[in-house]
Design a protein around this motif. Structure first.
Motif: not given
Length: 511
Positions: A125-137, A421-431
């Motif tokens: 949940t903390l990192y799901k907004n990352i679309a992609k990670t790239e190694a530039v060099d 993480p505690l109060l949004a409805s998207e955050s029900f366990p087990p997510k």
């Protein structure tokens, strides 16, 4: 020659014994109040496991002892004007503890792992907004987000955002939580589940001259008296938390020093808002009136806490002061009657922790609720039970949890990680950790809106409105914000409890 050889053998044996003793003298022993669930920070659901993992792991960014953000494995970063792209320049010449190189590919591999929902890692949940990670060099990594996300940099300083050795991930796979390999100051030695986690000084650590101890041993000691006792005997160099009833005793010991510091640790009771009677807001408000917070703090925390003043502790960015709830059992009974429970009701109250203080807390709450004819059976869950019955439960409709004494610290230092993480409805366990299954459309919309708002004043207003709505809905019994009480031996330094209840030990030293 035999007598001479015998004397030589004795001398060598004594020398070896002395060297062994000298080595043992530089083993930093840390006593904590609960067991550890995993040493994979991306899959840890508790602060203490992430704190222990700091022995072995580091991230691009981090926090110092006062939760000020600092660079760690990154030298610098820059963000695009649209808030979608973040480019990091990495430090060079760093090795993992298995001898492999730290580089941009390693960073990419770790964030590809956590952002893949199929891996079902708890910090997704903390990192799901990352679309992609790239190694530039080799020394440059670029993150592209799905949409602007204002707390992104804070998220990368979170203790879960570490870089695990790609070779170790390939070797151990899903078992990496028992075989940590990172760039941190200590190299993993052994984990005996209920006894200790041990690490030895990493000879190839990139910060030359550190760590200043030969090894570190983390000991879970759940019983308050036992934890206090091993400090007095010198078996441990540091302990947190110090139970309130032991503070005066330990203060009187000439070799020990007590430290009291502020925190962002919130203690509350989550209520299952999908289940009767907690689906009725009047019942939830009644329970908030029913608990004497000042008495709780005195009896359970020994005075080392303050009544909860809102949904978020005051030292978290964008918190709003709303309380505390006053103690009014008469009002509580009136509300129960209005809700259709004139004679109260029966329920269960679990604690997410088994330490002595937490057990005292649920017993105190049990006694307070009895005054308004709410009778609860109490149980302190072992970590495995908590994971099974609360955090991993698949179907909200059948969740067995009714009331859960628990705590949270927003380890990013800002409001998003105290709310979403505690109060949004998207955050029900087990997510994630909305263990009370609370859902309010206005709250969901506000949390989402704040994530893309870059103007601090506008963001503060959004978060204020969100917190006011949550306080009105009362999905929790809000209890207290803790003060952090720790003890150390006077020959031990450089080890601190951070405001989020994690630890900073970059400068650890044992003289």
């Amino acid at each position: 020659m035999r007598p001479h050889l015998t004397k030589l053998s004795i001398a060598l044996a004594l020398s070896a014994a002395f060297m062994s003793h000298a080595y043992a003298a530089k083993d930093a022993v840390i006593a904590v109040d609960r067991t550890f669930t995993t040493l994979d920070p991306y899959d840890a659901n508790d602060t203490i496991s992430q704190a222990v993992a700091k022995s072995f792991y580091q991230g691009l960014l981090g926090f110092d002892k006062n939760m000020k953000m600092v660079p760690v494995l990154a030298d610098s970063y820059k963000a695009s004007k649209d808030g979608l792209v973040y480019t990091f320049v990495l430090k060079k010449g760093i090795k993992f503890q298995d001898g492999t190189d730290f580089n941009a590919e390693a960073v990419k591999l770790n964030f590809d792992r956590v952002t893949n929902p199929d891996n079902k890692l708890k910090r997704y949940t903390l990192y799901k907004n990352i679309a992609k990670t790239e190694a530039v060099d080799a020394n440059t990594v670029r993150f592209t987000l799905k949409e602007p996300f204002s707390p992104f940099i804070n998220s990368l300083a979170h203790p879960s955002a570490v870089i695990i050795s790609p070779a170790a991930l390939a070797k151990y796979g899903k078992d990496i939580g028992q075989h940590p390999v990172g760039t941190g100051p200590f190299k993993f030695v052994e984990w005996k589940q209920t006894d200790y986690v041990k690490g030895e000084k990493f000879a190839g650590y990139w910060r030359k001259g550190y760590p200043k101890v030969d090894s570190i041993t983390w000991r879970p000691v759940v019983d308050n008296n036992s934890r206090s006792a091993i400090m007095q005997t010198g078996e441990a160099n540091f302990t947190y938390p110090v139970p309130a009833e032991q503070v005066a005793l330990l203060k009187g010991k000439p070799n020990l020093e007590i430290t009291v510091s502020p925190s962002i640790v919130h203690r509350f009771v989550a209520l299952n808002t999908l289940q009767k009677p907690f689906d009725n807001p009047k019942v939830r408000v009644a329970l908030n009136y029913a608990i004497n917070k000042d008495a709780l703090i005195k009896v359970v925390y020994g005075g080392y806490a303050i009544p909860a003043e809102g949904v978020i502790p005051k030292d978290v960015q964008f918190s709003t002061k709303l309380g505390p709830w006053p103690y009014n059992p008469v009002k509580a009974r009136e509300l129960l009657k209005e809700a259709g429970y004139p004679n109260g009701f029966d329920s269960t109250l679990w604690s997410a922790f088994t330490d002595t203080t937490s057990q005292k807390a649920i017993q105190f709450i049990q006694q307070q609720l009895r005054v308004i004819s709410v009778n609860v059976q109490v149980q302190a869950l072992e970590s495995g039970q908590r994971v099974e019955k609360v955090e991993s439960w698949q179907d909200p409709a059948t969740a067995p949890m009714r009331m859960l004494y628990i705590g949270w610290s927003a380890s990013t230092g800002e409001a998003d990680w105290a709310l979403r993480p505690l109060l949004a409805s998207e955050s029900f366990p087990p997510k994630s950790y909305n263990t009370g299954y609370y859902k309010n459309a206005a709250v969901d919309a506000g949390i989402a809106k704040a994530l893309v708002e870059v103007n601090p004043a506008a963001k503060a207003q959004i978060y204020s409105e969100v917190q006011q709505q949550i306080w009105k809905d009362a999905p929790w019994i809000n209890l207290a914000t803790l003060q952090l009480v720790s003890a150390r031996t006077k020959n031990f330094s450089g080890f601190y409890v951070m405001p989020d209840q994690s630890f900073n030990f970059d400068e650890i030293e044992l003289k």
